[in-house]
Write a protein that holds these residues in place. Structure first.
Motif, PDB file in Angstrom:
ATOM      1  N   GLY A   4     -53.722  22.530 -19.504  1.00 58.22           N
ATOM      2  CA  GLY A   4     -53.293  23.439 -18.456  1.00 58.22           C
ATOM      3  C   GLY A   4     -52.828  22.797 -17.170  1.00 58.22           C
ATOM      4  O   GLY A   4     -52.665  23.487 -16.156  1.00 58.22           O
ATOM      5  N   PHE A   5     -52.554  21.480 -17.175  1.00 57.29           N
ATOM      6  CA  PHE A   5     -52.075  20.791 -15.982  1.00 57.29           C
ATOM      7  C   PHE A   5     -50.555  20.868 -15.887  1.00 57.29           C
ATOM      8  O   PHE A   5     -49.854  20.936 -16.907  1.00 57.29           O
ATOM      9  CB  PHE A   5     -52.483  19.310 -16.008  1.00 57.29           C
ATOM     10  CG  PHE A   5     -53.930  19.040 -15.740  1.00 57.29           C
ATOM     11  CD1 PHE A   5     -54.354  18.611 -14.485  1.00 57.29           C
ATOM     12  CD2 PHE A   5     -54.888  19.210 -16.736  1.00 57.29           C
ATOM     13  CE1 PHE A   5     -55.691  18.343 -14.236  1.00 57.29           C
ATOM     14  CE2 PHE A   5     -56.233  18.945 -16.505  1.00 57.29           C
ATOM     15  CZ  PHE A   5     -56.638  18.520 -15.254  1.00 57.29           C
ATOM     16  N   ASP A   6     -50.053  20.836 -14.669  1.00 60.60           N
ATOM     17  CA  ASP A   6     -48.633  20.586 -14.419  1.00 60.60           C
ATOM     18  C   ASP A   6     -48.452  19.093 -14.225  1.00 60.60           C
ATOM     19  O   ASP A   6     -49.226  18.458 -13.484  1.00 60.60           O
ATOM     20  CB  ASP A   6     -48.157  21.331 -13.167  1.00 60.60           C
ATOM     21  CG  ASP A   6     -48.196  22.838 -13.347  1.00 60.60           C
ATOM     22  OD1 ASP A   6     -47.874  23.305 -14.457  1.00 60.60           O
ATOM     23  OD2 ASP A   6     -48.556  23.542 -12.382  1.00 60.60           O
ATOM     24  N   VAL A   7     -47.455  18.519 -14.863  1.00 62.57           N
ATOM     25  CA  VAL A   7     -47.269  17.062 -14.842  1.00 62.57           C
ATOM     26  C   VAL A   7     -45.897  16.708 -14.285  1.00 62.57           C
ATOM     27  O   VAL A   7     -44.889  17.306 -14.667  1.00 62.57           O
ATOM     28  CB  VAL A   7     -47.440  16.459 -16.255  1.00 62.57           C
ATOM     29  CG1 VAL A   7     -47.235  14.945 -16.227  1.00 62.57           C
ATOM     30  CG2 VAL A   7     -48.818  16.795 -16.821  1.00 62.57           C
ATOM     31  N   ALA A   8     -45.875  15.730 -13.395  1.00 62.69           N
ATOM     32  CA  ALA A   8     -44.614  15.268 -12.803  1.00 62.69           C
ATOM     33  C   ALA A   8     -44.489  13.762 -12.957  1.00 62.69           C
ATOM     34  O   ALA A   8     -45.480  13.033 -12.828  1.00 62.69           O
ATOM     35  CB  ALA A   8     -44.558  15.650 -11.327  1.00 62.69           C
ATOM     36  N   PHE A   9     -43.257  13.294 -13.238  1.00 66.82           N
ATOM     37  CA  PHE A   9     -42.929  11.875 -13.261  1.00 66.82           C
ATOM     38  C   PHE A   9     -42.210  11.539 -11.949  1.00 66.82           C
ATOM     39  O   PHE A   9     -41.383  12.325 -11.469  1.00 66.82           O
ATOM     40  CB  PHE A   9     -42.007  11.532 -14.423  1.00 66.82           C
ATOM     41  CG  PHE A   9     -42.612  11.735 -15.789  1.00 66.82           C
ATOM     42  CD1 PHE A   9     -43.976  11.763 -15.972  1.00 66.82           C
ATOM     43  CD2 PHE A   9     -41.795  11.893 -16.904  1.00 66.82           C
ATOM     44  CE1 PHE A   9     -44.537  11.943 -17.235  1.00 66.82           C
ATOM     45  CE2 PHE A   9     -42.326  12.077 -18.167  1.00 66.82           C
ATOM     46  CZ  PHE A   9     -43.703  12.101 -18.330  1.00 66.82           C
ATOM     47  N   SER A  10     -42.486  10.352 -11.405  1.00 66.10           N
ATOM     48  CA  SER A  10     -41.797   9.933 -10.185  1.00 66.10           C
ATOM     49  C   SER A  10     -41.827   8.409 -10.074  1.00 66.10           C
ATOM     50  O   SER A  10     -42.577   7.742 -10.779  1.00 66.10           O
ATOM     51  CB  SER A  10     -42.465  10.557  -8.944  1.00 66.10           C
ATOM     52  OG  SER A  10     -43.810  10.111  -8.828  1.00 66.10           O
ATOM     53  N   GLY A  11     -41.007   7.896  -9.162  1.00 66.49           N
ATOM     54  CA  GLY A  11     -41.042   6.473  -8.823  1.00 66.49           C
ATOM     55  C   GLY A  11     -40.713   5.520  -9.949  1.00 66.49           C
ATOM     56  O   GLY A  11     -41.167   4.374  -9.955  1.00 66.49           O
ATOM     57  N   SER A  12     -39.913   5.959 -10.914  1.00 66.31           N
ATOM     58  CA  SER A  12     -39.581   5.083 -12.038  1.00 66.31           C
ATOM     59  C   SER A  12     -38.745   3.893 -11.570  1.00 66.31           C
ATOM     60  O   SER A  12     -37.831   4.039 -10.760  1.00 66.31           O
ATOM     61  CB  SER A  12     -38.812   5.869 -13.102  1.00 66.31           C
ATOM     62  OG  SER A  12     -38.500   5.036 -14.209  1.00 66.31           O
ATOM     63  N   TYR A  13     -39.087   2.716 -12.052  1.00 66.45           N
ATOM     64  CA  TYR A  13     -38.298   1.521 -11.742  1.00 66.45           C
ATOM     65  C   TYR A  13     -38.192   0.651 -12.995  1.00 66.45           C
ATOM     66  O   TYR A  13     -39.069   0.687 -13.862  1.00 66.45           O
ATOM     67  CB  TYR A  13     -38.905   0.733 -10.577  1.00 66.45           C
ATOM     68  CG  TYR A  13     -40.326   0.257 -10.793  1.00 66.45           C
ATOM     69  CD1 TYR A  13     -40.598  -0.981 -11.376  1.00 66.45           C
ATOM     70  CD2 TYR A  13     -41.400   1.045 -10.394  1.00 66.45           C
ATOM     71  CE1 TYR A  13     -41.896  -1.419 -11.563  1.00 66.45           C
ATOM     72  CE2 TYR A  13     -42.707   0.616 -10.570  1.00 66.45           C
ATOM     73  CZ  TYR A  13     -42.945  -0.615 -11.157  1.00 66.45           C
ATOM     74  OH  TYR A  13     -44.242  -1.040 -11.357  1.00 66.45           O
TER      75      TYR A  13
END
Length: 487
Positions: free
Chosen positions: A387-396
Motif C-alpha cells: 500500500g505504499f506510493d513509490v517514487a524514483f529520483s536522482g538517477s545517475y
C-alpha cells in the motif's frame, strides 16, 4: 590543539589545506561558505576563478615553464562532506568546524565524520594550485558541489566550461588502487499514511534501540556484512508484532550511509511484558553471537518510558513490517566482468514513522543499468504490494571501465616505478562523478585514485597519514609525466 597536531603532519602543505577546509561547515546542499572560501582562495593566488551556474568552482593555472605543450589536466574533487555523528556527541554541523586528532597513523574526528571524503582530494588540488615548485601541465581545478546527496554539481556542469583532455578524480579510498569504473545509482522512496489508534488504558510504552553499529559507506562497505540498524529493528518487530503496537520509528540518516542506529517506540499490554522482555533478551544474545566479529560494539536496549501515546493500526503495522522484511538490502548481485566487484545493491537508509506518516528512503546502486532497474523495480513492487506510493529520483549513470585508457597506462607505469609494485586496476561500487562528467565531456580520458580512507560516511571515518604522503608523491609524479598534446 588537536587540529594543530594534524597541521604538523607530513606533507604539511596537504594537511594545512585540509585543516583549513575542515574549519568550514560544508554539508551537501549547504556549500555556500566553502564555495566562497574557494573563490577567495583562487583569486588570492591571482588565478582565474569562476563559479558556474550550478555552484561548481573552477580555478585555472598556467603550466610550469617547459610544460606548456603538455595536455591540459582537470583535477577534480567534491566540496561537500557527509555529516554524521554519534548519538552521544554534542556537535552542530551547521556552525562548527570538525574536531580532529591524530591516532597513530590515522587522522580521526571526535565523534563525527572526518570529511576526508573528499576533503583530502580538495586539499591536494589546493596544494598544487598554491605551490610554486611543483612541475605540472596546464591545469583546471574543478570543485563540484553536492556529490553526496545527488551529484547535482556534476550533473549541472555544462559543456564548454572545461578544456582539459585528461581528468584526474581524487575521490577513491585505497592507495594501491587505480579506479577505471563505478556504479550508478537511483533513490527509491516509499511513502504511506496510516491510521493512529489512541492508547489503550493499562498499556505501557517502551523504547527499543539498536546502536553501536559501524555504519559506513553504502557503496564501498555494502559487501562487508555490516549490520543495518533498520533491518535489525524490523527483525525484532517481526518477532513481537503480535504483542506490541508501534508508536514511532526513527532509523538511519543519510541515503549513502549504512544506518548505525534506529529507535522504535511501542506499546505493550501488561500481560505481554514478560514475553517482550524475554524476546529482547533472546534477540540481543542472538545478535551478539551473529555479529561478534563484525559488530563488536553492537547494543540492543529495551526500556520502559513514561507518557501517553497513540499507536499504529494493526493492519498498517503488519504491512510496514512485511514491506521492510521483504525489501532488498545489501548485495543483490556480484559482477561477472570484474572479480570481487559488487554489481548491484540496495541500502535501506532511512525509516521514519511518525504522526500518521511513513517514509522509507533507499539508495540503489549498480554498475549495470539493467540490474539497477531490476533492483529498483523489485523494491517498488515490494512496497506497493503493502500500500505504499513509490517514487524514483536522482538517477545517475555509472562509469564504464576502459582498460585501453591512455592515462591508465601512464598511471600504472608511474606507480610501478615509484612504489616498486603493481597497482590494482579496479572498478568500485561507489558513485564517482566520472560517469556523469563523461556525459558532458565524452572525449575526456578519466581516471580516479586517492589516499587510504576507512569508515567513510560514519563517525569512524579515518585517513591514513602515511598513505596520504604516498598519494601526494604519486600525484606530483603524474603531473610531471602528462603526455604531450599531440600524443
Amino acid at each position: 590543539m588537536e587540529n594543530t597536531v594534524v597541521r604538523n603532519q607530513e606533507p604539511q602543505i596537504l594537511w594545512n589545506h585540509f585543516a583549513d577546509i575542515n574549519a568550514i561547515p560544508r554539508a551537501s546542499k549547504k556549500e555556500d561558505r566553502i564555495v566562497e572560501f574557494m573563490v577567495a582562495f583562487g583569486k588570492n593566488l591571482g588565478l582565474e576563478t569562476i563559479v558556474d551556474p550550478v555552484g561548481n568552482v573552477i580555478i585555472r593555472k598556467e603550466a610550469s615553464p617547459g610544460m606548456e605543450n603538455r595536455k591540459t589536466v582537470v583535477l577534480q574533487s567534491h566540496l561537500d562532506m557527509v555529516h554524521q555523528k554519534n548519538s552521544d556527541t554534542d556537535f552542530d554541523f551547521d556552525n562548527q568546524g570538525i574536531n580532529m586528532y591524530v591516532d597513530g597513523d590515522w587522522v580521526r574526528a571526535k565523534g563525527t565524520t572526518l570529511g576526508a571524503d573528499n576533503g583530502l582530494g580538495v586539499a591536494a588540488i589546493m596544494s598544487v594550485l598554491s605551490s610554486d615548485n611543483i612541475i605540472h601541465p596546464p591545469l583546471e581545478a574543478l570543485f563540484t558541489i553536492d556529490e553526496e546527496t545527488g551529484m547535482t554539481g556534476a550533473q549541472g556542469l555544462q559543456a564548454g566550461y572545461l578544456n582539459g583532455e585528461i581528468l584526474l578524480n581524487l575521490d577513491t579510498e585505497e592507495d594501491d588502487e587505480i579506479d577505471i569504473g563505478c556504479a550508478g545509482g537511483i533513490d527509491v522512496t516509499a511513502l504511506k499514511t496510516y491510521e493512529e489508534i489512541k492508547n489503550n488504558e493499562g498499556s505501557s510504552a517502551f523504547k527499543f534501540v539498536i546502536k553501536g553499529l559501524q555504519g559506513g559507506h553504502s557503496g564501498m562497505d555494502i559487501h562487508k556484512g555490516l549490520g543495518n540498524a533498520n533491518k535489525l529493528v524490523n527483525s525484532f518487530l517481526k518477532r513481537v508484532e503480535n504483542i506490541v503496537h508501534i508508536i514511532s520509528i526513527d532509523g538511519g540518516g543519510l541515503r549513502n550511509a549504512i544506518p548505525r542506529e534506529s529507535t522504535v517506540l511501542f506499546l505493550c499490554a501488561p500481560e505481554n511484558i514478560e514475553a517482550l522482555t524475554k524476546a529482547h533478551q533472546h534477540y540481543f544474545a542472538e545478535l551478539k553471537s551473529n555479529y561478534a566479529t563484525i559488530e563488536p560494539d553492537l547494543l540492543c536496549t529495551l526500556e520502559k518510558i513514561d507518557g501517553k501515546f497513540s499507536s499504529m493500526s494493526e493492519k498498517s503495522q503488519k504491512e510496514l513490517i512485511l514491506a521492510l522484511d521483504n525489501a532488498i538490502n545489501g548485495v543483490y548481485k556480484m559482477s561477472e566482468e570484474m572479480p570481487d566487484l559488487v554489481e548491484a545493491s540496495n541500502n535501506i537508509a532511512r525509516v521514519m514513522v511518525k504522526n500518521g506518516e511513513i517514509k522509507i528512503s533507499c539508495l540503489t546502486r549498480s554498475s549495470v543499468e539493467e540490474s539497477k532497474d531490476e533492483v529498483a523495480n523489485s523494491l517498488k513492487k515490494t512496497f506497493e504490494d503493502q500500500g505504499f506510493d513509490v517514487a524514483f529520483s536522482g538517477s545517475y549513470p555509472g562509469w564504464s571501465p576502459n582498460r585501453d585508457s591512455a592515462i591508465l597506462k601512464v598511471l600504472t607505469s608511474i606507480y610501478e616505478d615509484v612504489f616498486k609494485t603493481q597497482p590494482s586496476v579496479v572498478a568500485c561500487h561507489a558513485g564517482l562523478e566520472c560517469g556523469i562528467l563523461g556525459t558532458h565531456y565524452p572525449n575526456m580520458d578519466m581516471i580516479s585514485f586517492g589516499p587510504t580512507i576507512k569508515g567513510a560516511h560514519s563517525p569512524d571515518e579515518r585517513a591514513s597519514i602515511s598513505s596520504s604522503a604516498r598519494f601526494w608523491k604519486f600525484l606530483q609524479e603524474i603531473l610531471k609525466n602528462i603526455p604531450l598534446k599531440d600524443d
